[in-house]
Write a protein that holds these residues in place. Structure first.
Motif, PDB file in Angstrom:
ATOM      1  N   GLN A  55       0.664  -1.170   0.091  1.00 52.81           N
ATOM      2  CA  GLN A  55      -0.138   0.150  -0.129  1.00 52.81           C
ATOM      3  C   GLN A  55       0.856   1.286  -0.143  1.00 52.81           C
ATOM      4  O   GLN A  55       1.789   1.299   0.581  1.00 52.81           O
ATOM      5  N   ARG A  56       0.293   2.250  -0.849  1.00 52.24           N
ATOM      6  CA  ARG A  56       1.273   3.354  -0.862  1.00 52.24           C
ATOM      7  C   ARG A  56       1.109   4.376   0.599  1.00 52.24           C
ATOM      8  O   ARG A  56      -0.195   4.101   1.077  1.00 52.24           O
ATOM      9  N   VAL A  59       0.252   8.791  -0.768  1.00 53.02           N
ATOM     10  CA  VAL A  59      -1.166   9.123  -1.635  1.00 53.02           C
ATOM     11  C   VAL A  59      -1.662   7.737  -1.889  1.00 53.02           C
ATOM     12  O   VAL A  59      -1.203   6.709  -1.903  1.00 53.02           O
ATOM     13  N   PRO A  60      -2.929   7.488  -1.829  1.00 51.57           N
ATOM     14  CA  PRO A  60      -3.747   6.248  -1.633  1.00 51.57           C
ATOM     15  C   PRO A  60      -3.335   5.467  -2.896  1.00 51.57           C
ATOM     16  O   PRO A  60      -3.266   6.177  -4.016  1.00 51.57           O
ATOM     17  N   GLY A  61      -3.052   4.334  -2.795  1.00 56.70           N
ATOM     18  CA  GLY A  61      -2.763   3.203  -4.101  1.00 56.70           C
ATOM     19  C   GLY A  61      -2.046   2.304  -3.377  1.00 56.70           C
ATOM     20  O   GLY A  61      -1.882   1.909  -2.085  1.00 56.70           O
ATOM     21  N   THR A  62      -1.466   1.752  -4.441  1.00 59.26           N
ATOM     22  CA  THR A  62      -0.504   0.411  -4.217  1.00 59.26           C
ATOM     23  C   THR A  62       0.636   0.302  -5.153  1.00 59.26           C
ATOM     24  O   THR A  62       0.494   1.310  -6.050  1.00 59.26           O
ATOM     25  N   CYS A  63       1.579  -0.410  -4.890  1.00 54.18           N
ATOM     26  CA  CYS A  63       2.657  -0.283  -5.728  1.00 54.18           C
ATOM     27  C   CYS A  63       3.443  -1.985  -5.748  1.00 54.18           C
ATOM     28  O   CYS A  63       3.384  -2.658  -4.900  1.00 54.18           O
ATOM     29  N   PHE A  64       3.824  -1.958  -6.743  1.00 54.71           N
ATOM     30  CA  PHE A  64       4.361  -3.357  -7.396  1.00 54.71           C
ATOM     31  C   PHE A  64       6.029  -3.067  -7.395  1.00 54.71           C
ATOM     32  O   PHE A  64       6.507  -2.331  -8.044  1.00 54.71           O
ATOM     33  N   GLY A  83      -5.133   5.297  -6.559  1.00 56.21           N
ATOM     34  CA  GLY A  83      -6.473   4.799  -6.016  1.00 56.21           C
ATOM     35  C   GLY A  83      -7.449   4.019  -6.737  1.00 56.21           C
ATOM     36  O   GLY A  83      -7.972   3.004  -6.231  1.00 56.21           O
ATOM     37  N   ALA A  84      -7.421   4.346  -8.327  1.00 56.47           N
ATOM     38  CA  ALA A  84      -8.426   3.702  -9.006  1.00 56.47           C
ATOM     39  C   ALA A  84      -7.523   2.292  -9.572  1.00 56.47           C
ATOM     40  O   ALA A  84      -8.114   1.706 -10.275  1.00 56.47           O
ATOM     41  N   GLY A  85      -6.535   2.204  -9.172  1.00 59.90           N
ATOM     42  CA  GLY A  85      -5.775   0.869  -9.688  1.00 59.90           C
ATOM     43  C   GLY A  85      -4.989   1.010 -11.172  1.00 59.90           C
ATOM     44  O   GLY A  85      -4.741   0.166 -11.555  1.00 59.90           O
ATOM     45  N   MET A  93      13.590   2.428  -8.842  1.00 54.46           N
ATOM     46  CA  MET A  93      13.762   2.247  -7.242  1.00 54.46           C
ATOM     47  C   MET A  93      12.852   1.492  -6.622  1.00 54.46           C
ATOM     48  O   MET A  93      11.930   1.099  -7.300  1.00 54.46           O
ATOM     49  N   THR A  94      12.856   1.110  -5.280  1.00 54.26           N
ATOM     50  CA  THR A  94      11.726   0.481  -5.000  1.00 54.26           C
ATOM     51  C   THR A  94      10.550   1.083  -4.369  1.00 54.26           C
ATOM     52  O   THR A  94      10.736   2.344  -4.621  1.00 54.26           O
ATOM     53  N   CYS A  95       9.468   0.475  -4.105  1.00 55.55           N
ATOM     54  CA  CYS A  95       8.278   1.109  -3.631  1.00 55.55           C
ATOM     55  C   CYS A  95       8.605   2.035  -2.253  1.00 55.55           C
ATOM     56  O   CYS A  95       8.069   3.174  -2.241  1.00 55.55           O
ATOM     57  N   ALA A  96       9.498   1.405  -1.444  1.00 54.52           N
ATOM     58  CA  ALA A  96       9.846   1.982  -0.142  1.00 54.52           C
ATOM     59  C   ALA A  96      10.593   3.283  -0.480  1.00 54.52           C
ATOM     60  O   ALA A  96      10.292   4.522   0.133  1.00 54.52           O
TER      61      ALA A  96
END
Length: 120
Positions: A55-56, A59-64, A83-85, A93-96
């Motif tokens: 999960q980000r 900002v709302p959303g996700t990360c691979f 947030g809408a995918g 770089m990594t999501c982190a």
């Protein structure tokens, strides 16, 4: 120097490194084919299952997270979704690391550089 200048220098350094990474990894499917607005299924059809999905935090959303391999070298790469995918960002770089960069860019500077004036 204040934190804003350090953050800017860090972001510019990362961006200049990305140009080299983009050249080396430009033929990798994730780099060459993933575009803004794609959904998660489309990304996985191109790049396969990610190493992780998080999960980000800013900002709302996700990360691979993915790991690219080229000529025996490994390079992290992420695909970030709003947030809408839908894809809204990719980077070497990594999501982190992306999350930390976003957080730093949103932090207000603690001071304006000391002596007043325009800062120049």
């Amino acid at each position: 120097m204040n934190k804003a200048i350090f953050a800017l220098v860090a972001m510019l350094s990362a961006a200049s490194g990305c140009a080299t990474d983009a050249y080396v990894y430009r033929d990798q499917p994730l780099v060459a084919k993933v575009e803004t607005g794609m959904d998660k299924e489309q990304v996985q059809n191109i790049g396969g299952k990610p190493l992780s999905e998080t999960q980000r935090t800013v900002v709302p959303g996700t990360c691979f997270d993915y790991m690219l391999t080229q000529a025996g070298k490994k390079q992290p790469y992420h695909v970030s979704f709003d947030g809408a995918g839908k894809v809204d960002h990719t980077s070497f770089m990594t999501c982190a690391e992306w999350s930390r960069a976003q957080q730093k860019s949103r932090e207000a500077p603690s001071n304006m550089g000391g002596y007043g004036g325009s800062g120049y």
